[in-house]
Write a protein that holds these residues in place. Sequence first.
Motif, PDB file in Angstrom:
ATOM      1  N   THR A 127       0.840  -1.210   0.000  1.00  0.00           N
ATOM      2  CA  THR A 127       0.000   0.000   0.000  1.00  0.00           C
ATOM      3  C   THR A 127       0.865   1.246   0.000  1.00  0.00           C
ATOM      4  OG1 THR A 127      -1.750  -1.180   1.197  1.00  0.00           O
ATOM      5  CG2 THR A 127      -1.854   1.227   1.195  1.00  0.00           C
ATOM      6  N   ALA A 128       1.950   1.227   0.776  1.00  0.00           N
ATOM      7  CA  ALA A 128       2.869   2.374   0.793  1.00  0.00           C
ATOM      8  C   ALA A 128       3.449   2.612  -0.595  1.00  0.00           C
ATOM      9  CB  ALA A 128       3.981   2.140   1.806  1.00  0.00           C
ATOM     10  N   LEU A 129       3.841   1.533  -1.276  1.00  0.00           N
ATOM     11  CA  LEU A 129       4.397   1.678  -2.624  1.00  0.00           C
ATOM     12  C   LEU A 129       3.341   2.179  -3.607  1.00  0.00           C
ATOM     13  CD1 LEU A 129       6.842   1.306  -4.490  1.00  0.00           C
ATOM     14  CD2 LEU A 129       6.099  -1.070  -4.854  1.00  0.00           C
ATOM     15  N   SER A 130       2.088   1.780  -3.398  1.00  0.00           N
ATOM     16  CA  SER A 130       1.015   2.173  -4.331  1.00  0.00           C
ATOM     17  C   SER A 130       0.750   3.668  -4.319  1.00  0.00           C
ATOM     18  CB  SER A 130      -0.281   1.421  -4.004  1.00  0.00           C
ATOM     19  OG  SER A 130      -0.933   1.970  -2.867  1.00  0.00           O
ATOM     20  N   ASN A 131       1.229   4.379  -3.297  1.00  0.00           N
ATOM     21  CA  ASN A 131       1.013   5.822  -3.215  1.00  0.00           C
ATOM     22  C   ASN A 131       2.204   6.629  -3.703  1.00  0.00           C
ATOM     23  OD1 ASN A 131      -1.637   5.989  -2.359  1.00  0.00           O
ATOM     24  ND2 ASN A 131      -1.161   7.294  -0.626  1.00  0.00           N
ATOM     25  N   GLN A 132       3.248   5.955  -4.198  1.00  0.00           N
ATOM     26  CA  GLN A 132       4.414   6.643  -4.749  1.00  0.00           C
ATOM     27  C   GLN A 132       4.298   6.724  -6.271  1.00  0.00           C
ATOM     28  OE1 GLN A 132       6.603   7.889  -2.549  1.00  0.00           O
ATOM     29  NE2 GLN A 132       5.552   6.891  -0.833  1.00  0.00           N
ATOM     30  N   GLN A 133       4.997   7.682  -6.853  1.00  0.00           N
ATOM     31  CA  GLN A 133       5.014   7.815  -8.309  1.00  0.00           C
ATOM     32  C   GLN A 133       6.083   6.891  -8.885  1.00  0.00           C
ATOM     33  OE1 GLN A 133       2.918   9.693 -10.274  1.00  0.00           O
ATOM     34  NE2 GLN A 133       1.791  10.081  -8.375  1.00  0.00           N
ATOM     35  N   LEU A 134       5.685   5.982  -9.771  1.00  0.00           N
ATOM     36  CA  LEU A 134       6.604   5.015 -10.364  1.00  0.00           C
ATOM     37  C   LEU A 134       6.842   5.350 -11.830  1.00  0.00           C
ATOM     38  CD1 LEU A 134       5.587   3.556  -7.750  1.00  0.00           C
ATOM     39  CD2 LEU A 134       5.779   1.418  -9.028  1.00  0.00           C
ATOM     40  N   ASN A 135       8.085   5.159 -12.295  1.00  0.00           N
ATOM     41  CA  ASN A 135       8.369   5.391 -13.711  1.00  0.00           C
ATOM     42  C   ASN A 135       8.168   4.095 -14.501  1.00  0.00           C
ATOM     43  OD1 ASN A 135      10.790   3.802 -13.519  1.00  0.00           O
ATOM     44  ND2 ASN A 135      11.935   5.617 -12.842  1.00  0.00           N
ATOM     45  N   ASP A 136       8.318   4.187 -15.810  1.00  0.00           N
ATOM     46  CA  ASP A 136       8.051   3.026 -16.670  1.00  0.00           C
ATOM     47  C   ASP A 136       8.965   1.853 -16.338  1.00  0.00           C
ATOM     48  OD1 ASP A 136       6.102   4.489 -17.900  1.00  0.00           O
ATOM     49  OD2 ASP A 136       7.255   4.926 -19.723  1.00  0.00           O
ATOM     50  N   GLY A 137      10.215   2.144 -16.022  1.00  0.00           N
ATOM     51  CA  GLY A 137      11.149   1.077 -15.693  1.00  0.00           C
ATOM     52  C   GLY A 137      10.757   0.353 -14.414  1.00  0.00           C
ATOM     53  N   GLN A 138      10.310   1.114 -13.446  1.00  0.00           N
ATOM     54  CA  GLN A 138       9.894   0.505 -12.179  1.00  0.00           C
ATOM     55  C   GLN A 138       8.619  -0.313 -12.357  1.00  0.00           C
ATOM     56  OE1 GLN A 138       9.852   4.254 -10.233  1.00  0.00           O
ATOM     57  NE2 GLN A 138      12.025   4.148  -9.631  1.00  0.00           N
ATOM     58  N   LEU A 139       7.713   0.165 -13.200  1.00  0.00           N
ATOM     59  CA  LEU A 139       6.508  -0.614 -13.488  1.00  0.00           C
ATOM     60  C   LEU A 139       6.872  -1.904 -14.209  1.00  0.00           C
ATOM     61  CD1 LEU A 139       4.085   2.254 -14.579  1.00  0.00           C
ATOM     62  CD2 LEU A 139       3.906   0.861 -12.513  1.00  0.00           C
ATOM     63  N   SER A 140       7.806  -1.825 -15.149  1.00  0.00           N
ATOM     64  CA  SER A 140       8.259  -3.026 -15.858  1.00  0.00           C
ATOM     65  C   SER A 140       8.861  -4.037 -14.878  1.00  0.00           C
ATOM     66  CB  SER A 140       9.284  -2.640 -16.925  1.00  0.00           C
ATOM     67  OG  SER A 140       9.727  -3.783 -17.624  1.00  0.00           O
ATOM     68  N   ARG A 141       9.575  -3.538 -13.894  1.00  0.00           N
ATOM     69  CA  ARG A 141      10.139  -4.414 -12.862  1.00  0.00           C
ATOM     70  C   ARG A 141       9.027  -5.139 -12.114  1.00  0.00           C
ATOM     71  NH1 ARG A 141      13.848  -2.222  -7.762  1.00  0.00           N
ATOM     72  NH2 ARG A 141      13.935  -4.213  -6.607  1.00  0.00           N
ATOM     73  N   LEU A 142       7.953  -4.436 -11.828  1.00  0.00           N
ATOM     74  CA  LEU A 142       6.825  -5.063 -11.136  1.00  0.00           C
ATOM     75  C   LEU A 142       6.124  -6.083 -12.032  1.00  0.00           C
ATOM     76  CD1 LEU A 142       5.264  -2.050  -9.172  1.00  0.00           C
ATOM     77  CD2 LEU A 142       6.721  -3.878  -8.296  1.00  0.00           C
ATOM     78  N   HIS A 143       6.039  -5.801 -13.332  1.00  0.00           N
ATOM     79  CA  HIS A 143       5.460  -6.780 -14.255  1.00  0.00           C
ATOM     80  C   HIS A 143       6.254  -8.086 -14.190  1.00  0.00           C
ATOM     81  CE1 HIS A 143       3.974  -3.173 -16.905  1.00  0.00           C
ATOM     82  NE2 HIS A 143       3.352  -3.245 -15.740  1.00  0.00           N
ATOM     83  N   ASP A 144       7.571  -7.976 -14.197  1.00  0.00           N
ATOM     84  CA  ASP A 144       8.416  -9.172 -14.143  1.00  0.00           C
ATOM     85  C   ASP A 144       8.214  -9.918 -12.825  1.00  0.00           C
ATOM     86  OD1 ASP A 144       9.439  -8.552 -16.642  1.00  0.00           O
ATOM     87  OD2 ASP A 144      11.248  -7.579 -15.844  1.00  0.00           O
ATOM     88  N   LEU A 145       8.110  -9.156 -11.742  1.00  0.00           N
ATOM     89  CA  LEU A 145       7.889  -9.790 -10.443  1.00  0.00           C
ATOM     90  C   LEU A 145       6.544 -10.501 -10.400  1.00  0.00           C
ATOM     91  CD1 LEU A 145       9.181  -7.143  -7.847  1.00  0.00           C
ATOM     92  CD2 LEU A 145      10.024  -9.476  -8.146  1.00  0.00           C
ATOM     93  N   TRP A 146       5.540  -9.901 -11.002  1.00  0.00           N
ATOM     94  CA  TRP A 146       4.202 -10.517 -11.029  1.00  0.00           C
ATOM     95  C   TRP A 146       4.283 -11.885 -11.705  1.00  0.00           C
ATOM     96  CZ3 TRP A 146       0.158 -12.531 -13.736  1.00  0.00           C
ATOM     97  CH2 TRP A 146      -1.136 -12.400 -13.213  1.00  0.00           C
ATOM     98  N   ASN A 147       5.089 -11.990 -12.753  1.00  0.00           N
ATOM     99  CA  ASN A 147       5.235 -13.254 -13.476  1.00  0.00           C
ATOM    100  C   ASN A 147       5.951 -14.316 -12.655  1.00  0.00           C
ATOM    101  OD1 ASN A 147       3.952 -13.138 -15.976  1.00  0.00           O
ATOM    102  ND2 ASN A 147       5.607 -11.927 -16.887  1.00  0.00           N
TER     103      ASN A 147
END
Length: 677
Positions: free
Chosen positions: A100-120
């Motif tokens: 939840t703390a992370l969900s309130n921060q501004q993430l860039n495209d690279g950081q979102l891509s990192r989360l996509h990989d983690l989701w997989n």
Amino acid sequence: MKFNSKCVKNMYKLIIAGTTFLAIVSCNKETAYSKLLTDEYPELYTYVFERNADSLLSYTEHPNSFIRKQAWRGLISTRVENIDEMITKVQYDNTSQAWTALSNQQLNDGQLSRLHDLWNTRFIMRNGISLVLGKQGNQSSLDFLVRNFEGFMDSNHEYETALAISRLMMNYELRETTKRSLLKYAAILEDPEVFRAYFYGLYRSRAGVGTDEMKNILWETYEWTAHSAIKQYTARILFNTDSDWFFDRLDIEPVDTMNPQLAIELAQHSGMINWNDNLGDFYSKLLEHENPTVNDVALNEIQIHPEKPASFDEEIIEKIINNEEKEAAIRLSGIEALSSSSEFLELAASLAGGNEYLSAKKLSIYQREMETDEYLRELEDHVFSANTIVSALSMQTISGWWAGLSEDQKTTEQSERIRSLLFDIIDRQDPVLTYQSLMVFSAAGLIESEDFEEFSGIISDYDPSKDTEVFQVLGDLFIRYFEEEGKSVILELAQEGNYELNNSLRDQGWEINAQDQPREFRPPDWERLGALGYEPVWVLETGKGEVRIKMDVLAAPATISGLDSLTQAGAFDSTAFHRVVPNFVIQGGDVETGLGYGGPDYSIPTEASEKEYRRGIAGMARTDIDTEGSQFFVMHQWKPHLNAGYTVIGEVAGGMEVVDRILYGDKVLRAYWLETE
């Protein structure tokens, strides 16, 4: 560890009954809880007050799990510079508080891509990652989640992922065929939470579905489901798709006894339908509903049907206006809904006489039936009332009344009369009334070029730290009407460093380079919080019954400490619910003005948490981050857009039926803590 002797004595009965272990655990828990608040929390909160992200991040590695959780909660409302490092820490922690703390921060495209990989690759993190992607994701996030649809169907993270997709669909593109496939699948779900998660985007954006096939599927869903929450979502979407088609098929027979949230949802969209016999029968049923909010919403919708037959006016008179079992606010709404209210002016005055908050309804009735000069005299009498609430509510009606006049009615004489009235009110030097007067000046277009001196003279009468709203509206007026003359005044104000005011001025377009003063918050009384006990129950005694809220002290100690001090002082007694939005919230607790503009002489930090805003959740109102005071609200239903943005103080443990019956102007007669052994 020392035991609480009183607690141990009270446990002897349980010990005799053979529950020795549970008894001792309870006593230990009580002592450990108090020790946590008095010994561990104070140091952590120095960094919460400072919004010190680095120190809070270090606390996320604390050996005590409660401290770790609260450190993450502190980060929900604290800006973090090194997001990459934060993501690593969140991965390691993998708790709802961390994500939840992370969900309130501004993430860039690279950081979102990192989360996509983690989701997989990290199945156990998908709940948290989907939460973050739903709030901070981009087009790639939406495409990624939809591609993995089969990977989250019937999973333990389907709710979070469905909600993420639904949120992202409001801002990014999704092929219609793909959207239909998702919604067709979702339409057959019997789990109301997951169903609403998939359809949240359509519901919140007030959109419909694009094909007859989906329309028919949703209609079938409405018919077969037994869940009122599913029916409610389906009804709104179908109204927005094809209102006449849906209403023609709607069975109105059970409307007078149905769940209040569903009845309100149907009533709120009934204004889309042209008057016919079926609509008349529908409204008749709504007026027979036992819930006053259902009655009120129905009467408000009836008002927008001037084509209704005279026979229905008679029905309103019989069922509502002459029905003394209905409360005054509903009877006044009934008078408002009539085609002509002229014969009920005396009754309107009588009904409004017992509650100052009903004066606005009375003036609305008068406005329709009186000539301009006569109504203006009534307005003047009310505006100069000794009762500040009556005066302020009367001021609020002026803008709407003025806007409704034809141009030939807005004579120079009338304009000067209103301007004179507004300046006379400002001369009373009441911050609430001054704020209202300035708002009317702006909304009614009554500002003239020579008014700058009058308006700038107001500044010396008020304190920016206490009367922030007055200075906020002055800032808005100056930039729109007197930007050149007002610039030096505004810049001088900004030098005082009022955090809330300067933020508002920047939002209005002023170039404020002044250094804001550090926020000063009311320190919690940690000893008193420990004495309140684990999950104390806050009782709001109203004229309609008690609302009992089980408070979450560990998640919101600064907030609850402030509420406790006000409760002990009797500050909440006789305060009104000054904001009621059906199927959303009831809001009260303005211990200063009673109108939603005020609070105590201190502020407390936003203590957002991982808890969702669902039906019965109680939270704190604010104008900006870290501006909470005394105003609280209770949710009628699930509203995830509030999640992680507002402090959750607790949840209704008794009296939700009372919450459903609260109307604007109803009062908290007394607030107190429920004594427990």
